[in-house]
Scaffold this motif. Structure first.
Motif, PDB file in Angstrom:
ATOM      1  N   THR A 169       0.811  -1.225   0.000  1.00 11.49           N
ATOM      2  CA  THR A 169       0.000   0.000   0.000  1.00 11.49           C
ATOM      3  C   THR A 169       0.841   1.271   0.000  1.00 11.49           C
ATOM      4  O   THR A 169       0.593   2.176  -0.795  1.00 11.49           O
ATOM      5  CB  THR A 169      -0.960  -0.001   1.204  1.00 11.49           C
ATOM      6  OG1 THR A 169      -1.755  -1.172   1.127  1.00 11.49           O
ATOM      7  CG2 THR A 169      -1.885   1.201   1.163  1.00 11.49           C
ATOM      8  N   GLN A 174      -7.872   5.021  -7.645  1.00  6.72           N
ATOM      9  CA  GLN A 174      -7.154   4.048  -8.475  1.00  6.72           C
ATOM     10  C   GLN A 174      -8.081   3.324  -9.440  1.00  6.72           C
ATOM     11  O   GLN A 174      -9.280   3.271  -9.250  1.00  6.72           O
ATOM     12  CB  GLN A 174      -6.427   3.042  -7.583  1.00  6.72           C
ATOM     13  CG  GLN A 174      -7.361   2.176  -6.756  1.00  6.72           C
ATOM     14  CD  GLN A 174      -6.592   1.278  -5.790  1.00  6.72           C
ATOM     15  OE1 GLN A 174      -5.384   1.230  -5.766  1.00  6.72           O
ATOM     16  NE2 GLN A 174      -7.331   0.541  -4.984  1.00  6.72           N
ATOM     17  N   VAL A 184      -5.343   9.034   2.270  1.00 11.66           N
ATOM     18  CA  VAL A 184      -5.829   7.838   1.562  1.00 11.66           C
ATOM     19  C   VAL A 184      -5.723   6.605   2.454  1.00 11.66           C
ATOM     20  O   VAL A 184      -6.608   5.755   2.469  1.00 11.66           O
ATOM     21  CB  VAL A 184      -5.060   7.624   0.238  1.00 11.66           C
ATOM     22  CG1 VAL A 184      -5.507   6.346  -0.439  1.00 11.66           C
ATOM     23  CG2 VAL A 184      -5.283   8.807  -0.710  1.00 11.66           C
ATOM     24  N   MET A 185      -4.638   6.519   3.245  1.00 11.07           N
ATOM     25  CA  MET A 185      -4.479   5.348   4.121  1.00 11.07           C
ATOM     26  C   MET A 185      -5.548   5.315   5.200  1.00 11.07           C
ATOM     27  O   MET A 185      -5.906   4.257   5.703  1.00 11.07           O
ATOM     28  CB  MET A 185      -3.081   5.348   4.751  1.00 11.07           C
ATOM     29  CG  MET A 185      -2.001   4.917   3.768  1.00 11.07           C
ATOM     30  SD  MET A 185      -0.374   4.758   4.503  1.00 11.07           S
ATOM     31  CE  MET A 185      -0.314   3.024   4.868  1.00 11.07           C
ATOM     32  N   GLU A 186      -6.059   6.480   5.546  1.00  8.18           N
ATOM     33  CA  GLU A 186      -7.077   6.547   6.605  1.00  8.18           C
ATOM     34  C   GLU A 186      -8.490   6.365   6.055  1.00  8.18           C
ATOM     35  O   GLU A 186      -9.446   6.332   6.821  1.00  8.18           O
ATOM     36  CB  GLU A 186      -6.977   7.896   7.338  1.00  8.18           C
ATOM     37  CG  GLU A 186      -5.740   7.989   8.226  1.00  8.18           C
ATOM     38  CD  GLU A 186      -5.531   9.374   8.800  1.00  8.18           C
ATOM     39  OE1 GLU A 186      -6.338  10.289   8.484  1.00  8.18           O
ATOM     40  OE2 GLU A 186      -4.562   9.558   9.563  1.00  8.18           O
ATOM     41  N   ASN A 187      -8.627   6.300   4.747  1.00  6.96           N
ATOM     42  CA  ASN A 187      -9.970   6.196   4.175  1.00  6.96           C
ATOM     43  C   ASN A 187      -9.974   5.269   2.962  1.00  6.96           C
ATOM     44  O   ASN A 187      -9.552   5.650   1.874  1.00  6.96           O
ATOM     45  CB  ASN A 187     -10.473   7.593   3.795  1.00  6.96           C
ATOM     46  CG  ASN A 187     -11.943   7.587   3.419  1.00  6.96           C
ATOM     47  OD1 ASN A 187     -12.358   6.816   2.562  1.00  6.96           O
ATOM     48  ND2 ASN A 187     -12.729   8.442   4.047  1.00  6.96           N
ATOM     49  N   LYS A 188     -10.463   4.052   3.171  1.00  4.44           N
ATOM     50  CA  LYS A 188     -10.467   3.048   2.094  1.00  4.44           C
ATOM     51  C   LYS A 188     -11.329   3.478   0.911  1.00  4.44           C
ATOM     52  O   LYS A 188     -11.095   3.090  -0.228  1.00  4.44           O
ATOM     53  CB  LYS A 188     -10.983   1.700   2.630  1.00  4.44           C
ATOM     54  CG  LYS A 188     -10.033   1.001   3.600  1.00  4.44           C
ATOM     55  CD  LYS A 188      -8.933   0.289   2.834  1.00  4.44           C
ATOM     56  CE  LYS A 188      -8.079  -0.596   3.713  1.00  4.44           C
ATOM     57  NZ  LYS A 188      -7.267   0.087   4.682  1.00  4.44           N
ATOM     58  N   ASP A 189     -12.339   4.293   1.178  1.00  2.00           N
ATOM     59  CA  ASP A 189     -13.219   4.739   0.104  1.00  2.00           C
ATOM     60  C   ASP A 189     -12.454   5.628  -0.880  1.00  2.00           C
ATOM     61  O   ASP A 189     -12.634   5.531  -2.089  1.00  2.00           O
ATOM     62  CB  ASP A 189     -14.402   5.512   0.700  1.00  2.00           C
ATOM     63  CG  ASP A 189     -15.586   5.546  -0.258  1.00  2.00           C
ATOM     64  OD1 ASP A 189     -15.815   4.541  -0.953  1.00  2.00           O
ATOM     65  OD2 ASP A 189     -16.267   6.581  -0.313  1.00  2.00           O
ATOM     66  N   ASP A 225      -8.404  -0.370 -10.416  1.00  2.00           N
ATOM     67  CA  ASP A 225      -7.864  -1.642  -9.949  1.00  2.00           C
ATOM     68  C   ASP A 225      -7.934  -2.680 -11.042  1.00  2.00           C
ATOM     69  O   ASP A 225      -9.003  -3.194 -11.345  1.00  2.00           O
ATOM     70  CB  ASP A 225      -8.705  -2.098  -8.739  1.00  2.00           C
ATOM     71  CG  ASP A 225      -7.785  -2.512  -7.611  1.00  2.00           C
ATOM     72  OD1 ASP A 225      -6.571  -2.397  -7.801  1.00  2.00           O
ATOM     73  OD2 ASP A 225      -8.286  -2.958  -6.570  1.00  2.00           O
ATOM     74  N   LEU A 238       0.921   3.958  -2.945  1.00  2.00           N
ATOM     75  CA  LEU A 238       0.436   5.325  -2.761  1.00  2.00           C
ATOM     76  C   LEU A 238       1.497   6.351  -3.148  1.00  2.00           C
ATOM     77  O   LEU A 238       1.175   7.420  -3.671  1.00  2.00           O
ATOM     78  CB  LEU A 238      -0.028   5.550  -1.320  1.00  2.00           C
ATOM     79  CG  LEU A 238      -1.317   4.806  -0.947  1.00  2.00           C
ATOM     80  CD1 LEU A 238      -1.692   5.072   0.494  1.00  2.00           C
ATOM     81  CD2 LEU A 238      -2.463   5.182  -1.879  1.00  2.00           C
ATOM     82  N   LEU A 259      -9.195   5.489  -1.325  1.00  2.00           N
ATOM     83  CA  LEU A 259      -8.263   4.587  -2.016  1.00  2.00           C
ATOM     84  C   LEU A 259      -8.945   3.985  -3.242  1.00  2.00           C
ATOM     85  O   LEU A 259      -8.375   3.921  -4.325  1.00  2.00           O
ATOM     86  CB  LEU A 259      -7.796   3.480  -1.060  1.00  2.00           C
ATOM     87  CG  LEU A 259      -6.854   2.436  -1.656  1.00  2.00           C
ATOM     88  CD1 LEU A 259      -5.561   3.072  -2.138  1.00  2.00           C
ATOM     89  CD2 LEU A 259      -6.539   1.341  -0.641  1.00  2.00           C
ATOM     90  N   ARG A 260     -10.188   3.577  -3.073  1.00  2.00           N
ATOM     91  CA  ARG A 260     -10.954   2.990  -4.186  1.00  2.00           C
ATOM     92  C   ARG A 260     -11.161   4.023  -5.297  1.00  2.00           C
ATOM     93  O   ARG A 260     -11.058   3.704  -6.484  1.00  2.00           O
ATOM     94  CB  ARG A 260     -12.302   2.494  -3.655  1.00  2.00           C
ATOM     95  CG  ARG A 260     -13.250   1.949  -4.698  1.00  2.00           C
ATOM     96  CD  ARG A 260     -14.567   1.530  -4.057  1.00  2.00           C
ATOM     97  NE  ARG A 260     -15.265   2.622  -3.419  1.00  2.00           N
ATOM     98  CZ  ARG A 260     -15.964   3.546  -4.060  1.00  2.00           C
ATOM     99  NH1 ARG A 260     -16.036   3.526  -5.384  1.00  2.00           N
ATOM    100  NH2 ARG A 260     -16.587   4.503  -3.413  1.00  2.00           N
TER     101      ARG A 260
END
Length: 203
Positions: free
Chosen positions: A98, A187, A176-181, A189, A102, A183-184
């Motif tokens: 991760t 990117q 971004v590391m604090e919020n998976k939404d 995927d 990032l 992160l989605r």
């Protein structure tokens, strides 16, 4: 970069790639043989890289995204990637750790390379990601992220920024590391497609 033009992958590059990616020696040697067949000079051009992405996504237009991915890995800005840069690119975009992923994502979004991200840059990358989503799939996206503009706004608002503000690398990675939404949202995927395609390319 080592033995890039010979038929064998240098031990230095091989050891480095085994350490920094999840690929085995067997996979790396097989891909190197394929890489040399397609790129006899030992380097891949931006156009060839875009062609590889096009073969991954026949139902969409990945050209703009591929161009940005290429830029983010062409660290010496010579317009080509050697085998090592190419494999690191595939690894990070499909299955990297991760934090490394990032750091790469920040470089991807920092289009002008000035060390910060503007809202325009977010919009540019998000638009290139949208081009890779087949039209049918776009119809099933949530209402608040079914256009590039809405998705960019959602990302920007998460960081609590005004229109003309900038985001630095540390702030970007932490947010971004604090919020998976988020992160989605930042990117595209593609691990399954890339992994399947790479398996097909093995000799």
């Amino acid at each position: 970069m080592g033995n890039t033009k010979s038929g064998a992958l240098s031990k230095e590059i091989l050891d480095d790639l085994k350490l920094n990616t999840k690929y085995t020696e067997e996979e790396l040697c097989a891909w190197y043989a394929t890489f040399l067949k397609e790129c006899p000079t030992g380097r891949i051009t931006k156009e060839q890289f875009e062609g590889i992405y096009a073969s991954f996504f026949p139902d969409a237009d990945p050209t703009a995204y591929a161009r940005h991915v290429f830029r983010s890995f062409d660290t010496n800005a010579d317009g080509t990637l050697d085998f090592k840069e190419y494999i690191v690119a595939l690894h990070l975009t499909s299955s990297g750790k991760t934090l490394r992923k990032l750091e790469w994502a920040f470089a991807l979004y920092d289009v002008d390379g000035n060390g910060t991200i503007s809202k325009n840059e977010v919009q540019e990358i998000v638009r290139s990601i949208f081009n890779m989503i087949p039209v049918e799939d776009q119809k099933t996206l949530p209402e608040d992220e079914n256009t590039p503009e809405k998705r960019a706004d959602k990302i920007w608002n998460f960081f609590g920024k005004n229109e003309d503000d900038k985001i630095g690398e540390g702030e970007f990675i932490q947010g971004v590391m604090e919020n998976k939404d988020i992160l989605r949202l930042i990117q595209f995927d593609e691990p399954k497609k890339i992994q399947e395609k790479l398996k097909e390319k093995k000799p």
